[in-house]
Write a protein that holds these residues in place. Structure first.
Motif, PDB file in Angstrom:
ATOM      1  N   ILE A 290       0.688  -1.272   0.075  1.00 53.60           N
ATOM      2  CA  ILE A 290      -0.145  -0.003   0.010  1.00 53.60           C
ATOM      3  C   ILE A 290       0.850   1.281   0.049  1.00 53.60           C
ATOM      4  CG2 ILE A 290      -1.668   1.238   1.312  1.00 53.60           C
ATOM      5  CD1 ILE A 290      -2.595  -1.182   2.530  1.00 53.60           C
ATOM      6  N   ASP A 291       0.730   1.973  -0.965  1.00 55.39           N
ATOM      7  CA  ASP A 291       1.576   3.130  -1.083  1.00 55.39           C
ATOM      8  C   ASP A 291       0.704   4.353  -1.134  1.00 55.39           C
ATOM      9  OD1 ASP A 291       4.076   1.868  -1.055  1.00 55.39           O
ATOM     10  OD2 ASP A 291       3.971   1.803  -3.168  1.00 55.39           O
ATOM     11  N   ALA A 292       0.578   5.182  -0.304  1.00 53.14           N
ATOM     12  CA  ALA A 292      -0.398   6.389  -0.142  1.00 53.14           C
ATOM     13  C   ALA A 292       0.380   7.779  -0.013  1.00 53.14           C
ATOM     14  CB  ALA A 292      -1.134   6.093   0.984  1.00 53.14           C
ATOM     15  N   VAL A 293      -0.087   8.821  -0.735  1.00 49.75           N
ATOM     16  CA  VAL A 293       0.010  10.128  -0.763  1.00 49.75           C
ATOM     17  C   VAL A 293      -0.925  10.843  -0.145  1.00 49.75           C
ATOM     18  CG1 VAL A 293       0.824  12.076  -2.200  1.00 49.75           C
ATOM     19  CG2 VAL A 293       1.965  10.060  -2.553  1.00 49.75           C
ATOM     20  N   THR A 294      -0.828  11.804   0.779  1.00 45.92           N
ATOM     21  CA  THR A 294      -1.682  12.564   1.278  1.00 45.92           C
ATOM     22  C   THR A 294      -1.226  14.043   1.280  1.00 45.92           C
ATOM     23  OG1 THR A 294      -2.346  10.657   3.076  1.00 45.92           O
ATOM     24  CG2 THR A 294      -3.179  12.904   3.686  1.00 45.92           C
ATOM     25  N   THR A 295      -2.155  14.714   0.848  1.00 41.33           N
ATOM     26  CA  THR A 295      -1.995  16.519   0.664  1.00 41.33           C
ATOM     27  C   THR A 295      -2.453  17.148   1.699  1.00 41.33           C
ATOM     28  OG1 THR A 295      -3.458  16.426  -1.000  1.00 41.33           O
ATOM     29  CG2 THR A 295      -1.092  15.851  -1.696  1.00 41.33           C
ATOM     30  N   THR A 296      -3.815  16.610   2.127  1.00 43.63           N
ATOM     31  CA  THR A 296      -4.582  17.448   3.155  1.00 43.63           C
ATOM     32  C   THR A 296      -4.709  16.609   4.482  1.00 43.63           C
ATOM     33  OG1 THR A 296      -6.029  17.959   1.085  1.00 43.63           O
ATOM     34  CG2 THR A 296      -6.932  18.291   3.518  1.00 43.63           C
TER      35      THR A 296
ATOM     36  N   ASP B 291      -4.468  13.624  -3.564  1.00 46.36           N
ATOM     37  CA  ASP B 291      -4.416  12.311  -2.402  1.00 46.36           C
ATOM     38  C   ASP B 291      -4.476  11.113  -3.429  1.00 46.36           C
ATOM     39  OD1 ASP B 291      -4.102  14.161  -0.833  1.00 46.36           O
ATOM     40  OD2 ASP B 291      -5.704  13.451   0.543  1.00 46.36           O
ATOM     41  N   PHE B 292      -3.801   9.940  -3.175  1.00 41.07           N
ATOM     42  CA  PHE B 292      -4.044   8.727  -3.915  1.00 41.07           C
ATOM     43  C   PHE B 292      -3.354   7.589  -3.228  1.00 41.07           C
ATOM     44  CE2 PHE B 292       0.082  10.272  -5.914  1.00 41.07           C
ATOM     45  CZ  PHE B 292       0.734   9.170  -5.612  1.00 41.07           C
ATOM     46  N   VAL B 293      -3.836   6.594  -3.534  1.00 37.13           N
ATOM     47  CA  VAL B 293      -3.343   5.143  -2.732  1.00 37.13           C
ATOM     48  C   VAL B 293      -3.188   4.228  -3.834  1.00 37.13           C
ATOM     49  CG1 VAL B 293      -3.454   3.528  -0.983  1.00 37.13           C
ATOM     50  CG2 VAL B 293      -4.432   5.746  -0.597  1.00 37.13           C
ATOM     51  N   VAL B 294      -2.030   3.525  -3.908  1.00 30.13           N
ATOM     52  CA  VAL B 294      -1.914   2.373  -4.931  1.00 30.13           C
ATOM     53  C   VAL B 294      -1.909   1.192  -4.244  1.00 30.13           C
ATOM     54  CG1 VAL B 294      -0.483   1.266  -6.694  1.00 30.13           C
ATOM     55  CG2 VAL B 294      -0.562   3.884  -6.643  1.00 30.13           C
ATOM     56  N   PHE B 295      -2.699   0.323  -4.413  1.00 30.89           N
ATOM     57  CA  PHE B 295      -2.558  -1.173  -3.781  1.00 30.89           C
ATOM     58  C   PHE B 295      -2.033  -2.216  -4.551  1.00 30.89           C
ATOM     59  CE2 PHE B 295      -6.391   1.421  -2.077  1.00 30.89           C
ATOM     60  CZ  PHE B 295      -6.279   1.318  -0.739  1.00 30.89           C
ATOM     61  N   ASP B 296      -1.272  -3.024  -3.941  1.00 24.26           N
ATOM     62  CA  ASP B 296      -0.747  -4.058  -4.596  1.00 24.26           C
ATOM     63  C   ASP B 296       0.227  -3.493  -6.111  1.00 24.26           C
ATOM     64  OD1 ASP B 296      -1.094  -5.717  -2.669  1.00 24.26           O
ATOM     65  OD2 ASP B 296      -2.577  -6.888  -3.740  1.00 24.26           O
ATOM     66  N   GLY B 297       0.280  -2.187  -6.288  1.00 23.07           N
ATOM     67  CA  GLY B 297       0.859  -1.800  -7.552  1.00 23.07           C
ATOM     68  C   GLY B 297       0.018  -2.082  -8.706  1.00 23.07           C
ATOM     69  N   ALA B 298      -1.326  -2.377  -8.503  1.00 21.38           N
ATOM     70  CA  ALA B 298      -2.137  -2.842  -9.704  1.00 21.38           C
ATOM     71  C   ALA B 298      -3.569  -1.893  -9.507  1.00 21.38           C
ATOM     72  CB  ALA B 298      -2.285  -4.196  -9.691  1.00 21.38           C
ATOM     73  N   LEU B 299      -3.930  -1.167  -8.470  1.00 16.50           N
ATOM     74  CA  LEU B 299      -5.176  -0.335  -8.560  1.00 16.50           C
ATOM     75  C   LEU B 299      -4.866   0.656  -7.879  1.00 16.50           C
ATOM     76  CD1 LEU B 299      -8.771  -1.887  -7.838  1.00 16.50           C
ATOM     77  CD2 LEU B 299      -7.968  -0.036  -6.437  1.00 16.50           C
ATOM     78  N   SER B 300      -5.506   1.870  -8.239  1.00 21.08           N
ATOM     79  CA  SER B 300      -5.177   3.054  -7.697  1.00 21.08           C
ATOM     80  C   SER B 300      -6.677   3.667  -7.159  1.00 21.08           C
ATOM     81  CB  SER B 300      -4.761   4.172  -8.704  1.00 21.08           C
ATOM     82  OG  SER B 300      -5.796   4.399  -9.773  1.00 21.08           O
ATOM     83  N   TYR B 301      -6.421   4.359  -6.098  1.00 22.50           N
ATOM     84  CA  TYR B 301      -7.605   5.033  -5.263  1.00 22.50           C
ATOM     85  C   TYR B 301      -7.483   6.490  -5.194  1.00 22.50           C
ATOM     86  CZ  TYR B 301     -10.398   6.288  -1.353  1.00 22.50           C
ATOM     87  OH  TYR B 301     -11.350   6.912  -0.290  1.00 22.50           O
ATOM     88  N   GLU B 302      -8.101   7.332  -5.904  1.00 22.63           N
ATOM     89  CA  GLU B 302      -7.872   8.880  -6.003  1.00 22.63           C
ATOM     90  C   GLU B 302      -8.844   9.617  -5.608  1.00 22.63           C
ATOM     91  OE1 GLU B 302      -6.759  11.743  -9.494  1.00 22.63           O
ATOM     92  OE2 GLU B 302      -7.223   9.739 -10.099  1.00 22.63           O
ATOM     93  N   VAL B 303      -8.494  10.356  -4.949  1.00 22.20           N
ATOM     94  CA  VAL B 303      -9.735  11.374  -4.300  1.00 22.20           C
ATOM     95  C   VAL B 303      -9.475  12.828  -4.681  1.00 22.20           C
ATOM     96  CG1 VAL B 303     -10.571  12.531  -2.312  1.00 22.20           C
ATOM     97  CG2 VAL B 303      -9.598  10.114  -2.187  1.00 22.20           C
ATOM     98  N   ASP B 304     -10.435  13.269  -5.454  1.00 25.32           N
ATOM     99  CA  ASP B 304     -10.571  14.758  -6.021  1.00 25.32           C
ATOM    100  C   ASP B 304     -11.184  15.676  -5.000  1.00 25.32           C
ATOM    101  OD1 ASP B 304      -9.157  14.218  -8.295  1.00 25.32           O
ATOM    102  OD2 ASP B 304     -11.035  13.342  -9.368  1.00 25.32           O
ATOM    103  N   PHE B 305     -10.625  16.958  -5.049  1.00 25.05           N
ATOM    104  CA  PHE B 305     -11.271  17.929  -4.247  1.00 25.05           C
ATOM    105  C   PHE B 305     -11.955  18.978  -5.008  1.00 25.05           C
ATOM    106  CE2 PHE B 305      -7.624  15.840  -1.973  1.00 25.05           C
ATOM    107  CZ  PHE B 305      -8.337  15.744  -0.773  1.00 25.05           C
TER     108      PHE B 305
END
Length: 257
Positions: free
Chosen positions: A123-129, A206-220
């Motif tokens: 799980i690789d996550a970037v959080t900006t807020t 803000d986004f999270v990459v799961f198992d290097g194969a699926l992205s979870y992206e949040v827009d503001f």
């Protein structure tokens, strides 16, 4: 004699007409029967395919869903409507995912938690807020943190990168980074003013990459509120997030204790 011949001819003609009509009726009914049989076999074939697909599903989720819906059908009308609405919502999401992508309004904590619990590798996550007084131990944040800890116990690598504008803002993240490290999350804080110009370009999301194969992206939206959530398993959509995370991570030092 002529009269007899005429009578016989009339009878034969009438009989022929009757036979034609009976034959036409029989043929019509046979066609209807054939079509009905064809439709029945088509329904059976569709049902067979459905059961074959259901058998491929892991666990007993589908039977449980059917049993629950049947049991609740005898409840109050509002409960039945709620159950049917939830089933329709789930079906709509699954239908969207047949194209390997789905989107919903706002931030979807259910998706985030479920994906975290399904993760086996990373799980690789970037959080900006980040909320200043966020401790990460209560509410949805606490559940997410606990799910990350469980993923780490399963052997998954969890990396969290917080992005701030200035060095002075990093101090507010100390309690949060501490809570993350306590469950085994690798934490770093990226300060934009210290990053190379090449890494400051582009939108910070803000986004999270799961198992290097699926992205979870949040827009503001322009006010900084959660606008929409998108999950995507298309390689051409996921790879830029993987690359972006690695570049930011390698350009940042581990967070201070």
């Amino acid at each position: 004699m002529r009269l007899l011949v005429a009578v016989v001819a009339a009878v034969l003609c009438a009989g022929t007409v009757l036979m034609v009509r009976v034959t036409a009726s029989v043929v019509s009914r046979l066609n209807d029967l054939r079509q009905a049989v064809d439709r029945r076999f088509a329904d059976i074939s569709a049902a067979t395919r459905l059961f074959a697909q259901v058998e491929k599903l892991r666990g007993d989720g589908v039977p449980r869903l059917v049993d629950a819906a049947e049991a609740l059908s005898a409840g109050p009308g509002i409960l039945r409507e709620f159950v049917y609405a939830e089933i329709d919502r789930l079906a709509a999401h699954l239908e969207n995912l047949t194209d390997s992508v789905a989107e919903c309004p706002g931030e979807n904590h259910d998706w985030l938690l479920t994906l975290t619990r399904c993760t086996r590798k990373s799980i690789d996550a970037v959080t900006t807020t980040v909320v200043d007084d966020y401790s990460g131990s209560t509410g949805s944040a606490g559940r997410y943190l606990a799910a990350q800890g469980e993923a780490i116990e399963r052997g998954a690598s969890v990396r969290r990168l917080f992005v701030v504008q200035r060095s002075a803002q990093a101090a507010a993240l100390v309690p949060l980074c501490t809570a993350q490290r306590q469950v085994g999350v690798q934490v770093r804080v990226a300060v934009l003013e210290k990053l190379p110009p090449s890494l400051r370009r582009g939108a910070m999301t803000d986004f999270v990459v799961f198992d290097g194969a699926l992205s979870y992206e949040v827009d503001f939206d322009p006010l900084g509120s959660y606008c929409s959530t998108r999950i995507d398993a298309h390689a051409h959509r996921v790879e830029p997030f993987v690359s972006r995370f690695d570049l930011l991570w390698n350009a940042t030092e581990p967070a201070d204790s």
